[in-house]
Design a protein around this motif. Sequence first.
Motif, PDB file in Angstrom:
ATOM      1  N   TYR A  27      36.178  35.253  20.200  1.00 22.05           N
ATOM      2  CA  TYR A  27      36.880  34.204  20.931  1.00 22.05           C
ATOM      3  C   TYR A  27      38.266  33.945  20.342  1.00 22.05           C
ATOM      4  CZ  TYR A  27      38.137  29.626  22.784  1.00 22.05           C
ATOM      5  OH  TYR A  27      38.806  28.590  23.388  1.00 22.05           O
ATOM      6  N   GLU A  28      38.422  34.182  19.034  1.00 24.48           N
ATOM      7  CA  GLU A  28      39.701  33.914  18.374  1.00 24.48           C
ATOM      8  C   GLU A  28      40.853  34.684  19.030  1.00 24.48           C
ATOM      9  OE1 GLU A  28      36.343  33.365  15.526  1.00 24.48           O
ATOM     10  OE2 GLU A  28      36.977  34.928  16.928  1.00 24.48           O
ATOM     11  N   ARG A  29      40.569  35.849  19.596  1.00 19.27           N
ATOM     12  CA  ARG A  29      41.615  36.669  20.235  1.00 19.27           C
ATOM     13  C   ARG A  29      41.570  36.595  21.757  1.00 19.27           C
ATOM     14  NH1 ARG A  29      39.005  39.671  16.553  1.00 19.27           N
ATOM     15  NH2 ARG A  29      37.896  40.792  18.196  1.00 19.27           N
ATOM     16  N   MET A  30      40.535  35.989  22.288  1.00 20.15           N
ATOM     17  CA  MET A  30      40.296  36.038  23.732  1.00 20.15           C
ATOM     18  C   MET A  30      41.439  35.443  24.561  1.00 20.15           C
ATOM     19  SD  MET A  30      37.197  34.319  25.929  1.00 20.15           S
ATOM     20  CE  MET A  30      37.395  34.044  27.695  1.00 20.15           C
ATOM     21  N   ASN A  31      41.859  34.230  24.228  1.00 25.15           N
ATOM     22  CA  ASN A  31      42.851  33.554  25.061  1.00 25.15           C
ATOM     23  C   ASN A  31      44.203  34.241  25.040  1.00 25.15           C
ATOM     24  OD1 ASN A  31      40.901  31.703  25.710  1.00 25.15           O
ATOM     25  ND2 ASN A  31      41.535  30.211  24.173  1.00 25.15           N
ATOM     26  N   TRP A  32      44.545  34.836  23.892  1.00 28.19           N
ATOM     27  CA  TRP A  32      45.808  35.577  23.802  1.00 28.19           C
ATOM     28  C   TRP A  32      45.793  36.789  24.733  1.00 28.19           C
ATOM     29  CZ3 TRP A  32      49.589  33.274  21.096  1.00 28.19           C
ATOM     30  CH2 TRP A  32      49.213  32.309  20.147  1.00 28.19           C
ATOM     31  N   ASN A  33      44.607  37.366  24.945  1.00 28.47           N
ATOM     32  CA  ASN A  33      44.479  38.532  25.821  1.00 28.47           C
ATOM     33  C   ASN A  33      44.263  38.144  27.287  1.00 28.47           C
ATOM     34  OD1 ASN A  33      44.643  40.286  23.591  1.00 28.47           O
ATOM     35  ND2 ASN A  33      42.455  40.102  23.206  1.00 28.47           N
ATOM     36  N   MET A  34      43.576  37.032  27.515  1.00 26.01           N
ATOM     37  CA  MET A  34      43.244  36.640  28.882  1.00 26.01           C
ATOM     38  C   MET A  34      44.421  36.008  29.618  1.00 26.01           C
ATOM     39  SD  MET A  34      40.240  37.703  29.422  1.00 26.01           S
ATOM     40  CE  MET A  34      39.921  36.918  30.997  1.00 26.01           C
ATOM     41  N   PHE A  35      45.297  35.320  28.896  1.00 27.74           N
ATOM     42  CA  PHE A  35      46.429  34.662  29.559  1.00 27.74           C
ATOM     43  C   PHE A  35      47.310  35.661  30.316  1.00 27.74           C
ATOM     44  CE2 PHE A  35      50.699  32.652  29.584  1.00 27.74           C
ATOM     45  CZ  PHE A  35      50.387  31.539  30.343  1.00 27.74           C
ATOM     46  N   PRO A  36      47.683  36.806  29.721  1.00 26.20           N
ATOM     47  CA  PRO A  36      48.451  37.796  30.499  1.00 26.20           C
ATOM     48  C   PRO A  36      47.689  38.314  31.711  1.00 26.20           C
ATOM     49  CG  PRO A  36      48.572  38.279  28.151  1.00 26.20           C
ATOM     50  CD  PRO A  36      47.536  37.217  28.319  1.00 26.20           C
ATOM     51  N   MET A  37      46.378  38.478  31.585  1.00 24.17           N
ATOM     52  CA  MET A  37      45.588  38.973  32.709  1.00 24.17           C
ATOM     53  C   MET A  37      45.586  37.975  33.859  1.00 24.17           C
ATOM     54  SD  MET A  37      42.340  40.730  30.766  1.00 24.17           S
ATOM     55  CE  MET A  37      41.590  41.174  32.325  1.00 24.17           C
ATOM     56  N   VAL A  38      45.465  36.692  33.521  1.00 24.13           N
ATOM     57  CA  VAL A  38      45.442  35.655  34.555  1.00 24.13           C
ATOM     58  C   VAL A  38      46.810  35.528  35.222  1.00 24.13           C
ATOM     59  CG1 VAL A  38      45.214  33.171  34.963  1.00 24.13           C
ATOM     60  CG2 VAL A  38      43.549  34.363  33.522  1.00 24.13           C
ATOM     61  N   ILE A  56      55.360  32.083  26.769  1.00 27.23           N
ATOM     62  CA  ILE A  56      56.644  31.991  27.475  1.00 27.23           C
ATOM     63  C   ILE A  56      57.102  33.377  27.914  1.00 27.23           C
ATOM     64  CG2 ILE A  56      59.049  31.288  27.298  1.00 27.23           C
ATOM     65  CD1 ILE A  56      57.050  28.969  27.313  1.00 27.23           C
ATOM     66  N   PHE A  57      56.913  34.365  27.047  1.00 31.08           N
ATOM     67  CA  PHE A  57      57.295  35.742  27.387  1.00 31.08           C
ATOM     68  C   PHE A  57      56.501  36.245  28.587  1.00 31.08           C
ATOM     69  CE2 PHE A  57      56.288  40.284  26.881  1.00 31.08           C
ATOM     70  CZ  PHE A  57      57.558  40.823  27.038  1.00 31.08           C
ATOM     71  N   ILE A  58      55.205  35.971  28.619  1.00 30.45           N
ATOM     72  CA  ILE A  58      54.358  36.394  29.737  1.00 30.45           C
ATOM     73  C   ILE A  58      54.807  35.729  31.032  1.00 30.45           C
ATOM     74  CG2 ILE A  58      52.024  36.321  30.691  1.00 30.45           C
ATOM     75  CD1 ILE A  58      52.438  38.407  28.493  1.00 30.45           C
ATOM     76  N   LEU A  59      55.140  34.454  30.975  1.00 29.44           N
ATOM     77  CA  LEU A  59      55.599  33.736  32.165  1.00 29.44           C
ATOM     78  C   LEU A  59      56.933  34.300  32.667  1.00 29.44           C
ATOM     79  CD1 LEU A  59      54.674  30.087  31.133  1.00 29.44           C
ATOM     80  CD2 LEU A  59      53.647  31.401  32.994  1.00 29.44           C
ATOM     81  N   LYS A  60      57.833  34.608  31.743  1.00 33.91           N
ATOM     82  CA  LYS A  60      59.116  35.208  32.132  1.00 33.91           C
ATOM     83  C   LYS A  60      58.908  36.587  32.747  1.00 33.91           C
ATOM     84  CE  LYS A  60      62.230  32.899  28.861  1.00 33.91           C
ATOM     85  NZ  LYS A  60      63.173  33.093  27.719  1.00 33.91           N
ATOM     86  N   THR A  61      58.010  37.357  32.146  1.00 30.62           N
ATOM     87  CA  THR A  61      57.710  38.690  32.672  1.00 30.62           C
ATOM     88  C   THR A  61      57.145  38.591  34.085  1.00 30.62           C
ATOM     89  OG1 THR A  61      57.232  39.482  30.437  1.00 30.62           O
ATOM     90  CG2 THR A  61      56.416  40.817  32.273  1.00 30.62           C
ATOM     91  N   TYR A  62      56.288  37.607  34.296  1.00 35.21           N
ATOM     92  CA  TYR A  62      55.718  37.414  35.639  1.00 35.21           C
ATOM     93  C   TYR A  62      56.808  37.142  36.664  1.00 35.21           C
ATOM     94  CZ  TYR A  62      53.779  35.045  39.648  1.00 35.21           C
ATOM     95  OH  TYR A  62      53.500  34.670  40.940  1.00 35.21           O
ATOM     96  N   ILE A  63      57.754  36.266  36.330  1.00 37.67           N
ATOM     97  CA  ILE A  63      58.826  35.920  37.266  1.00 37.67           C
ATOM     98  C   ILE A  63      59.621  37.159  37.659  1.00 37.67           C
ATOM     99  CG2 ILE A  63      60.943  34.585  37.585  1.00 37.67           C
ATOM    100  CD1 ILE A  63      58.421  32.916  37.641  1.00 37.67           C
ATOM    101  N   VAL A  64      59.883  38.042  36.689  1.00 39.59           N
ATOM    102  CA  VAL A  64      60.635  39.275  36.981  1.00 39.59           C
ATOM    103  C   VAL A  64      59.842  40.175  37.922  1.00 39.59           C
ATOM    104  CG1 VAL A  64      61.596  41.385  35.986  1.00 39.59           C
ATOM    105  CG2 VAL A  64      61.931  39.187  34.819  1.00 39.59           C
ATOM    106  N   TYR A  65      58.577  40.417  37.593  1.00 38.05           N
ATOM    107  CA  TYR A  65      57.758  41.307  38.432  1.00 38.05           C
ATOM    108  C   TYR A  65      57.435  40.666  39.778  1.00 38.05           C
ATOM    109  CZ  TYR A  65      56.987  44.967  34.990  1.00 38.05           C
ATOM    110  OH  TYR A  65      57.169  46.016  34.134  1.00 38.05           O
TER     111      TYR A  65
END
Length: 256
Positions: free
Chosen positions: A50-61, A146-155
Amino acid sequence: MNNTFDFNRFSLLLKKELWSGNKKTLIVAGAIFGFLILIAILQIYWSGGYERMNWNMFPMVILGGGLIFTSVIFHEFNDKTGTHHYLSLPASTFEKFLSKWLITAVLFPIVASSLFWIYSKIGDAIYFNHVSSGYTYWKLTDWWSIFILKTYIVYQSTYLIGAIVFQKYTFFKTSVVHWVFGIASSTLAAILFRIIFADQFDGMFYIDQHLNMQTSDEVIHFMENRFPSILEFALWFLVLPIMWAVGFFKLKEKEA
């Protein structure tokens, strides 16, 4: 009445967009939320990780879910009847494009991030109730999020174009276009590099092993400090507006 933008007309259109199919959207969002809680419980009490789960799941979501959502935002274009009905709505092309853009580029990341934050707080509470030791928990304000959110906006800007251009299987078709474009760009860059630095090569593809590849301090400083800022500026103020403009004119072309 302004033929390009009228606030009352746009408000009615946006309300229609938000309420149409909202039941399916709520079911999908609830299913994903419940799935995340279930996986968190399983990892906390049984499998671990679980310690790594949210860091990996947020980009997927955000990336996976967001780009799929953007791909189907113009679901009206799946058939001729839906296309005709949508294009005949009493709203301008700009209002139609703006409503879809607001839903995918603004509302989705806000709502999805908020729901993920709520889930993470529930998951963390369960974790700390079961495990006494601490860990580096996921934060919405962290640079990675923040990086994931910015990447989403670009794609998102390119997948919005795909939603307009393609009728069916828009996510897969747009992804294939991305893949082809990436290969073509890499190939072109390699060819240009080979031509420009031809005297540095020993043979067709091998760089001279005796070549002094030492880089000046000015170049290193530029690449480490200025180049990332230039690249980010180009993405936000050149690429994004161009992609959104292309999407708008593609929609206008569809209405013609």
